[in-house]
Design an enzyme around this catalytic site. Structure first.
Site, PDB file in Angstrom:
ATOM      1  N   VAL A 173       0.805  -1.224   0.000  1.00 24.35           N
ATOM      2  CA  VAL A 173       0.000   0.000   0.000  1.00 24.35           C
ATOM      3  C   VAL A 173       0.838   1.273   0.000  1.00 24.35           C
ATOM      4  O   VAL A 173       0.327   2.354  -0.275  1.00 24.35           O
ATOM      5  CB  VAL A 173      -0.997   0.045   1.197  1.00 24.35           C
ATOM      6  CG1 VAL A 173      -2.013  -1.079   1.102  1.00 24.35           C
ATOM      7  CG2 VAL A 173      -0.259   0.032   2.534  1.00 24.35           C
ATOM      8  N   TYR A 207       3.122   5.955  15.075  1.00 18.95           N
ATOM      9  CA  TYR A 207       1.864   5.224  14.855  1.00 18.95           C
ATOM     10  C   TYR A 207       0.668   6.131  15.147  1.00 18.95           C
ATOM     11  O   TYR A 207      -0.289   6.194  14.363  1.00 18.95           O
ATOM     12  CB  TYR A 207       1.850   3.987  15.764  1.00 18.95           C
ATOM     13  CG  TYR A 207       0.642   3.087  15.622  1.00 18.95           C
ATOM     14  CD1 TYR A 207       0.573   2.135  14.608  1.00 18.95           C
ATOM     15  CD2 TYR A 207      -0.428   3.175  16.514  1.00 18.95           C
ATOM     16  CE1 TYR A 207      -0.527   1.298  14.489  1.00 18.95           C
ATOM     17  CE2 TYR A 207      -1.529   2.338  16.408  1.00 18.95           C
ATOM     18  CZ  TYR A 207      -1.571   1.396  15.392  1.00 18.95           C
ATOM     19  OH  TYR A 207      -2.671   0.564  15.280  1.00 18.95           O
ATOM     20  N   ILE A 225      -6.497  -5.153  20.244  1.00 17.88           N
ATOM     21  CA  ILE A 225      -7.166  -6.350  19.724  1.00 17.88           C
ATOM     22  C   ILE A 225      -6.112  -7.445  19.572  1.00 17.88           C
ATOM     23  O   ILE A 225      -5.001  -7.180  19.078  1.00 17.88           O
ATOM     24  CB  ILE A 225      -7.800  -6.049  18.339  1.00 17.88           C
ATOM     25  CG1 ILE A 225      -8.728  -4.816  18.387  1.00 17.88           C
ATOM     26  CG2 ILE A 225      -8.559  -7.276  17.823  1.00 17.88           C
ATOM     27  CD1 ILE A 225      -9.933  -4.922  19.286  1.00 17.88           C
TER      28      ILE A 225
HETATM   29  P1  NAI Z   1      -2.146  -7.670  11.507  1.00 10.96           P
HETATM   30  O1  NAI Z   1      -0.682  -7.519  11.601  1.00 10.96           O
HETATM   31  O2  NAI Z   1      -2.784  -8.919  11.975  1.00 10.96           O
HETATM   32  O3  NAI Z   1      -2.645  -7.358  10.011  1.00 10.96           O
HETATM   33  C1  NAI Z   1      -2.119  -6.311   9.272  1.00 10.96           C
HETATM   34  C2  NAI Z   1      -2.063  -6.738   7.819  1.00 10.96           C
HETATM   35  O4  NAI Z   1      -1.541  -5.636   7.048  1.00 10.96           O
HETATM   36  C3  NAI Z   1      -1.117  -7.930   7.576  1.00 10.96           C
HETATM   37  O5  NAI Z   1      -1.782  -8.943   6.842  1.00 10.96           O
HETATM   38  C4  NAI Z   1       0.041  -7.321   6.783  1.00 10.96           C
HETATM   39  O6  NAI Z   1       0.617  -8.214   5.846  1.00 10.96           O
HETATM   40  C5  NAI Z   1      -0.656  -6.158   6.090  1.00 10.96           C
HETATM   41  N1  NAI Z   1       0.304  -5.143   5.661  1.00 10.96           N
HETATM   42  C6  NAI Z   1       1.277  -4.560   6.409  1.00 10.96           C
HETATM   43  N2  NAI Z   1       1.972  -3.693   5.659  1.00 10.96           N
HETATM   44  C7  NAI Z   1       1.429  -3.733   4.411  1.00 10.96           C
HETATM   45  C8  NAI Z   1       1.712  -3.070   3.194  1.00 10.96           C
HETATM   46  N3  NAI Z   1       2.724  -2.178   3.092  1.00 10.96           N
HETATM   47  N4  NAI Z   1       0.952  -3.338   2.114  1.00 10.96           N
HETATM   48  C9  NAI Z   1      -0.066  -4.236   2.202  1.00 10.96           C
HETATM   49  N5  NAI Z   1      -0.370  -4.907   3.316  1.00 10.96           N
HETATM   50  C10 NAI Z   1       0.365  -4.658   4.417  1.00 10.96           C
HETATM   51  O7  NAI Z   1      -2.734  -6.421  12.333  1.00 10.96           O
HETATM   52  P2  NAI Z   1      -4.219  -6.036  12.770  1.00 10.96           P
HETATM   53  O8  NAI Z   1      -4.229  -5.961  14.220  1.00 10.96           O
HETATM   54  O9  NAI Z   1      -5.220  -6.838  12.070  1.00 10.96           O
HETATM   55  O10 NAI Z   1      -4.283  -4.547  12.201  1.00 10.96           O
HETATM   56  C11 NAI Z   1      -5.190  -4.166  11.190  1.00 10.96           C
HETATM   57  C12 NAI Z   1      -5.408  -2.669  11.301  1.00 10.96           C
HETATM   58  O11 NAI Z   1      -5.999  -2.392  12.576  1.00 10.96           O
HETATM   59  C13 NAI Z   1      -4.114  -1.878  11.267  1.00 10.96           C
HETATM   60  O12 NAI Z   1      -4.328  -0.695  10.522  1.00 10.96           O
HETATM   61  C14 NAI Z   1      -3.870  -1.539  12.720  1.00 10.96           C
HETATM   62  O13 NAI Z   1      -3.097  -0.389  12.884  1.00 10.96           O
HETATM   63  C15 NAI Z   1      -5.280  -1.389  13.229  1.00 10.96           C
HETATM   64  N6  NAI Z   1      -5.442  -1.537  14.666  1.00 10.96           N
HETATM   65  C16 NAI Z   1      -5.033  -2.675  15.305  1.00 10.96           C
HETATM   66  C17 NAI Z   1      -5.188  -2.786  16.666  1.00 10.96           C
HETATM   67  C18 NAI Z   1      -4.744  -3.978  17.439  1.00 10.96           C
HETATM   68  O14 NAI Z   1      -4.661  -3.902  18.660  1.00 10.96           O
HETATM   69  N7  NAI Z   1      -4.452  -5.107  16.802  1.00 10.96           N
HETATM   70  C19 NAI Z   1      -5.808  -1.706  17.456  1.00 10.96           C
HETATM   71  C20 NAI Z   1      -6.225  -0.580  16.668  1.00 10.96           C
HETATM   72  C21 NAI Z   1      -6.039  -0.513  15.329  1.00 10.96           C
END
Ligand code: NAI
Length: 246
Positions: free
Chosen positions: A62, A153, A186
């Protein structure tokens, strides 16, 4: 019973893991065709195998404009349209502000903020053309309160909230509705980027006393994506956050 997203095409960016994966699974269960886009295409392929022919897999970085353009063209070529876009791709690392290099800061902004802009900017014209669309940006409740060792972040996520509200205004005349979800902590692979101390401190300060599960975030996205459920929501931030921000 009518499915909430029957006949819709949803592009879930970051659909390979965690919150994006849970949203894609719920959207699929509610009848949507889901295009799973992620840097980790193997993870998307694994999920697509668990789903069925209503799922497709697309590799994307992205933070790279050309990669985003190619991915969006591929999704539209395959499914003819995109009704719902979820921006859930993101990274996290803990770096004290006094040790933060400009490169570390830029990388975070490049993926977590600029990435949301690039994907939305590539998808929105297709929604505008059809006078129909929903865009859901996954921010974080840390955008609203800051986080120790997370200045890059939190800056990116606060940017996502400003971007969301401005997109909501610019795209509303075309019936393209943009909103954000700002989850609390989460339990996903992302938390591996945080120290055990950070996690213990956070858990102790949550009114609910526990972290959430990705499956508990996904219904907020479904609400915003579905009609009439999300018809009057623009520029809002839903907060499934265990009470961390009220
Ligand atoms: P995760 O690490 O399980 O999933 C993130 C996904 O984004 C992964 O599949 C990864 O391969 C993909 N990704 C990372 N960089 C990328 C790039 N340059 N291009 C394409 N894909 C890319 O993390 P999670 O927890 O599911 O996070 C999802 C969203 O939720 C994120 O934006 C995170 O900041 C947000 N979030 C997460 C929280 C948590 O506690 N887990 C809390 C609040 C927000």
């Amino acid at each position: 019973m009518t499915l909430k997203l029957e006949g819709k095409v949803a592009l879930v960016v970051g659909g390979g893991s965690g919150i994006g994966r849970a949203i894609a699974s719920l959207f699929h269960a509610e009848g949507a065709v889901v295009a799973l886009a992620d840097r980790n295409a193997d993870a998307c392929a694994q999920l697509a195998d668990e789903l069925d022919a209503r799922a497709s897999v697309h590799r994307v970085d992205v933070s790279d404009e050309a990669s985003v353009a190619a991915m969006v063209a591929e999704v539209i070529g395959r499914h003819q349209r995109i009704d719902v876009l979820v921006n859930s791709a993101g990274i996290l690392d803990e770096t004290p502000f006094l040790e933060m290099s400009a490169d570390t800061f830029d990388r975070m902004i490049g993926i977590n903020l600029r990435g949301v802009f690039l994907v939305s900017r590539a998808v929105a014209p297709h929604m505008v053309e059809r006078r129909n669309g929903r865009i859901i940006n996954v921010a974080s409740q840390l955008a609203l309160k800051g986080g120790t060792g997370l200045s890059h972040y939190c800056a990116a996520k606060a940017g996502v909230l400003g971007l969301t509200k401005s997109m909501a205004r610019d795209l509303a005349p075309y019936n393209v509705l943009t909103n954000a979800i700002a989850p609390g902590p989460i339990l996903t692979p992302m938390l591996e980027g945080l120290s055990p101390e950070w996690i213990a401190d956070k858990e102790a300060e949550l009114p609910l006393g526990r972290f959430g599960r990705a499956e508990e975030v996904a219904p907020s996205a479904l609400m915003l994506a579905a009609s009439p459920d999300g018809d009057l929501y623009l520029g809002q931030t839903l907060g499934p956050n265990s009470g961390d921000v009220m």
